[in-house]
Design an enzyme around this catalytic site. Structure first.
Site, PDB file in Angstrom:
ATOM      1  N   ASN A  95      79.000 111.324   2.132  1.00  9.72           N
ATOM      2  CA  ASN A  95      78.362 110.022   2.331  1.00  9.72           C
ATOM      3  C   ASN A  95      76.854 110.118   2.128  1.00  9.72           C
ATOM      4  O   ASN A  95      76.230 111.115   2.491  1.00  9.72           O
ATOM      5  CB  ASN A  95      78.673 109.493   3.728  1.00  9.72           C
ATOM      6  CG  ASN A  95      80.157 109.275   3.918  1.00  9.72           C
ATOM      7  OD1 ASN A  95      80.910 109.310   2.937  1.00  9.72           O
ATOM      8  ND2 ASN A  95      80.597 109.079   5.142  1.00  9.72           N
ATOM      9  N   VAL A  96      76.309 109.037   1.596  1.00 12.18           N
ATOM     10  CA  VAL A  96      74.869 109.003   1.329  1.00 12.18           C
ATOM     11  C   VAL A  96      74.161 108.083   2.326  1.00 12.18           C
ATOM     12  O   VAL A  96      72.967 107.848   2.215  1.00 12.18           O
ATOM     13  CB  VAL A  96      74.603 108.545  -0.129  1.00 12.18           C
ATOM     14  CG1 VAL A  96      75.198 109.527  -1.123  1.00 12.18           C
ATOM     15  CG2 VAL A  96      75.120 107.128  -0.386  1.00 12.18           C
ATOM     16  N   HIS A 133      76.251 114.540  -1.776  1.00 14.99           N
ATOM     17  CA  HIS A 133      75.951 113.590  -2.851  1.00 14.99           C
ATOM     18  C   HIS A 133      74.577 112.936  -2.711  1.00 14.99           C
ATOM     19  O   HIS A 133      74.303 111.945  -3.381  1.00 14.99           O
ATOM     20  CB  HIS A 133      77.049 112.512  -2.919  1.00 14.99           C
ATOM     21  CG  HIS A 133      78.383 113.066  -3.315  1.00 14.99           C
ATOM     22  ND1 HIS A 133      79.568 112.402  -3.122  1.00 14.99           N
ATOM     23  CD2 HIS A 133      78.710 114.247  -3.903  1.00 14.99           C
ATOM     24  CE1 HIS A 133      80.573 113.150  -3.573  1.00 14.99           C
ATOM     25  NE2 HIS A 133      80.078 114.273  -4.040  1.00 14.99           N
ATOM     26  N   CYS A 153      58.050 113.034 -12.704  1.00 11.83           N
ATOM     27  CA  CYS A 153      57.497 114.213 -12.018  1.00 11.83           C
ATOM     28  C   CYS A 153      58.497 114.841 -11.047  1.00 11.83           C
ATOM     29  O   CYS A 153      58.215 115.874 -10.464  1.00 11.83           O
ATOM     30  CB  CYS A 153      56.186 113.861 -11.308  1.00 11.83           C
ATOM     31  SG  CYS A 153      56.367 112.807  -9.855  1.00 11.83           S
ATOM     32  N   CYS A 198      56.909 105.343  -9.130  1.00  7.07           N
ATOM     33  CA  CYS A 198      56.416 106.510  -8.380  1.00  7.07           C
ATOM     34  C   CYS A 198      54.963 106.300  -7.945  1.00  7.07           C
ATOM     35  O   CYS A 198      54.122 105.908  -8.755  1.00  7.07           O
ATOM     36  CB  CYS A 198      56.534 107.738  -9.288  1.00  7.07           C
ATOM     37  SG  CYS A 198      55.897 109.246  -8.573  1.00  7.07           S
ATOM     38  N   THR A 234      88.405 110.739   3.574  1.00  5.33           N
ATOM     39  CA  THR A 234      88.130 110.896   2.145  1.00  5.33           C
ATOM     40  C   THR A 234      89.433 110.831   1.365  1.00  5.33           C
ATOM     41  O   THR A 234      90.456 111.352   1.815  1.00  5.33           O
ATOM     42  CB  THR A 234      87.369 112.213   1.850  1.00  5.33           C
ATOM     43  OG1 THR A 234      87.231 112.361   0.422  1.00  5.33           O
ATOM     44  CG2 THR A 234      88.040 113.443   2.438  1.00  5.33           C
ATOM     45  N   GLU A 288      95.604 106.481   5.731  1.00  5.54           N
ATOM     46  CA  GLU A 288      96.528 106.515   4.589  1.00  5.54           C
ATOM     47  C   GLU A 288      96.772 107.962   4.174  1.00  5.54           C
ATOM     48  O   GLU A 288      95.872 108.784   4.289  1.00  5.54           O
ATOM     49  CB  GLU A 288      95.885 105.811   3.372  1.00  5.54           C
ATOM     50  CG  GLU A 288      95.396 104.412   3.608  1.00  5.54           C
ATOM     51  CD  GLU A 288      96.522 103.407   3.712  1.00  5.54           C
ATOM     52  OE1 GLU A 288      97.609 103.706   3.187  1.00  5.54           O
ATOM     53  OE2 GLU A 288      96.313 102.356   4.341  1.00  5.54           O
TER      54      GLU A 288
END
Ligand code: OAD
Length: 240
Positions: free
Chosen positions: A101-102, A118, A129, A146, A187, A214
């Site tokens: 997970n992010v 991830h 850069c 940036c 997952t 599931e």
């Protein structure tokens, strides 16, 4: 003995517990999963949004999608499952948490060192850069640039077709290679290399349990599959 009691006992006696989490971990916090009903990949093609090619083709579209997800994540709070993993970390010395997970919800709950395979949705990386910074702006100006060199920023996320950070990969594989108990939580087990961690734990003789409402491709191969939600099952696995 009921399956849940078996898993609770194994967890309590674990010398090294490795936990892998996926999008289902945050479902009860209101963060959409990728696959399954209501999943993000139901309405969007991953190739259009989560690949380097998609970003070079249309950075604005990709950023709009990430901005939508950042908005959802900003409103989300860790659930009982995230908190249960913090309790396990506090009770068990050999605890490792690896997440696909992010959303940063493990750290927000208090997990001290989750390995984010991830990347993280609150981090951005400069396409020129390569500087990585935290950026919590919601909404983010699209496309963002940036602060150092003015070039285009991208989400600091591993997209399809990109390699995972070597150090992150090593930590994830080491956690499962040296564990004696593994939990695979929320997952679908179809995205590599995370999908191979349950099998690795089995090969080294660890006890492996899956927590998911599931069945998944991993279900047949685990020792115990607890069919249910992370936020309901994980709190029951914390030793008293
Ligand atoms: P998926 O969306 O593929 O799978 C989510 C899983 O969570 C499914 O197996 C659901 O049955 C399960 N689930 C749903 N609600 C749950 C709950 N309350 N408790 C426990 N489980 C629940 O998500 P991932 O397997 O994490 O990659 O997907 C892997 C990667 O594919 C993601 O990291 C992302 C995606 O493309 C990148 O963004 C690079």
């Amino acid at each position: 003995m009921a399956d849940i009691d078996t898993v609770r006992e194994r967890v309590a006696g674990a010398k090294r517990l490795a936990v892998l989490t996926g999008a289902g971990m945050s479902a009860e916090s209101g963060v959409p999963t990728f696959r399954g009903p209501g999943g993000l990949w139901r309405n969007h093609r991953a190739e259009d949004l989560a690949t380097p090619e998609a970003f070079s083709r249309d950075p604005k579209l990709v950023w709009e999608w990430y901005d939508m997800r950042r908005t959802k994540v900003a409103q989300a709070a860790p659930n009982a499952g995230h908190h249960a993993l913090v309790a396990l970390e506090n009770r068990l010395p050999g605890f490792s948490l690896i997440t696909q997970n992010v959303d940063g919800l493990h750290r927000l709950a208090g997990s001290t060192d989750p390995v984010e395979m991830h990347g993280n949705i609150w981090k951005v990386r400069c396409t020129a850069c390569n500087g990585i910074t935290e950026d919590r702006r919601v909404p983010i100006p699209i496309p963002p640039s940036c602060n150092v060199c003015g070039a285009l920023l991208r989400p600091h996320i591993v997209w399809f077709g990109e390699s995972l950070d070597a150090d992150v990969l090593e930590r994830a594989f080491a956690a499962f290679e040296y564990c004696d108990v593994a939990l695979i939580v929320g997952t679908s087990g179809v995205v590599q290399p995370a999908a191979s961690l349950a099998g690795l734990a089995r090969r080294v003789g660890a006890f492996v349990a899956e927590i998911n409402p599931e069945p998944t491709p991993a279900t047949e191969a685990v020792d115990v599959a607890l069919l249910g939600k992370a936020g309901e099952i994980l709190p029951q696995l914390v030793p008293g």
